[in-house]
Design a protein around this motif. Structure first.
Motif: not given
Length: 275
Positions: A180-182, A198-203, A206-211
């Motif tokens: 949703e944020l992306l 920068h925020q998009i890269k961080e998100l 974070e998504k890769e980690e969650a996956e």
């Protein structure tokens, strides 16, 4: 002890839930260790002392209203057996003196029944009947042990599955919020600034980690299902084996009964003639 036993067995919650109660006098309850590392004389009580404590525990049952089972008395008996019906427990507690008067003593019996049929005596006391009793005891202990293992496995599988499913649910919620944020950042009409990129890269990181966590959850679920399938297979084989053993034992018991019937009919055998 007598008051505690009476209060326990006549508790209102137990009324109407039992019809027959049994008990044995246990001398060991009077030999307790105050220090687990210390060995005292009481750890190995003298025979006379043990007999005194057995009689003391016997009076506990008699005071409550239990009655002794005379058929279980014998020269080699190491304990006294008692039984009670609900109606036995309605009177007042007996005194120690009254309880002592009601204590049965072992009768003087011959080592074997006089006049009993030897074939029947050997069959019942020294043969298949005795062996079957030991087999049943072993089977009972094995069944209890196996049941405990079943409960342990089921508990582990159930708790691990709940934990994994909870982790998976939290991961899905986390990924959904990141998406949703992306979508919000990428859908802006104006150009993306450095901070936004920068925020998009961080998100995305974070998504890769969650996956990755979700992938681990999938592997856990697969492992849990494999363990559960293996467990069900073992349980099924165990039940089949028990059924086969029970079928064999049933045939043996039928043969045993026929042997006893044959001795009684053909030889007019009786094992209780002397008693």
């Amino acid at each position: 002890p007598s008051k505690a036993l009476r209060m326990a067995i006549t508790h209102p919650k137990l009324q109407g839930t039992w019809t027959l109660a049994g008990g044995i006098s246990d001398a060991d309850v009077y030999f307790t260790k105050t220090n687990a590392d210390a060995i005292t004389v009481e750890d190995f009580p003298r025979p006379k002392r043990r007999e005194e404590c057995m009689l003391l525990d016997s009076r506990t049952y008699l005071r409550v209203g239990y009655q002794q089972i005379p058929e279980l008395l014998g020269p080699e008996a190491r304990t006294n057996w008692f039984f009670a019906l609900p109606r036995f427990l309605k009177g007042a507690l007996l005194s120690d003196a009254e309880a002592s008067m009601g204590l049965l003593k072992c009768p003087e019996l011959p080592p074997e029944p006089v006049g009993a049929n030897k074939k029947l005596l050997d069959l019942l006391m020294r043969g298949a009947c005795c062996v079957r009793r030991f087999e049943l005891d072993d089977s009972h202990r094995e069944t209890i042990s196996f049941a405990k293992k079943i409960d342990e496995v089921r508990t582990i599988v159930s708790s691990t599955r709940r934990e994994t499913e909870g982790q998976e649910e939290r991961g899905n919620i986390r990924i959904s919020r990141i998406d949703e944020l992306l979508q919000s950042y990428r859908g802006r009409a104006t150009g993306l600034g450095d901070a936004t990129r920068h925020q998009i890269k961080e998100l995305e990181k974070e998504k890769e980690e969650a996956e990755a966590v979700m992938k681990v959850c999938e592997e856990k679920k697969k492992a849990i299902n494999e363990v559960e399938a293996k467990f069900i297979e073992i349980l099924s084989k165990r039940k089949t084996k028990i059924a086969e053993i029970d079928a064999k034992n049933l045939e043996r018991e039928k043969e045993f009964v026929q042997q006893v019937i044959s001795l009684i009919k053909d030889d007019e055998a009786s094992i209780r003639k002397a008693f």
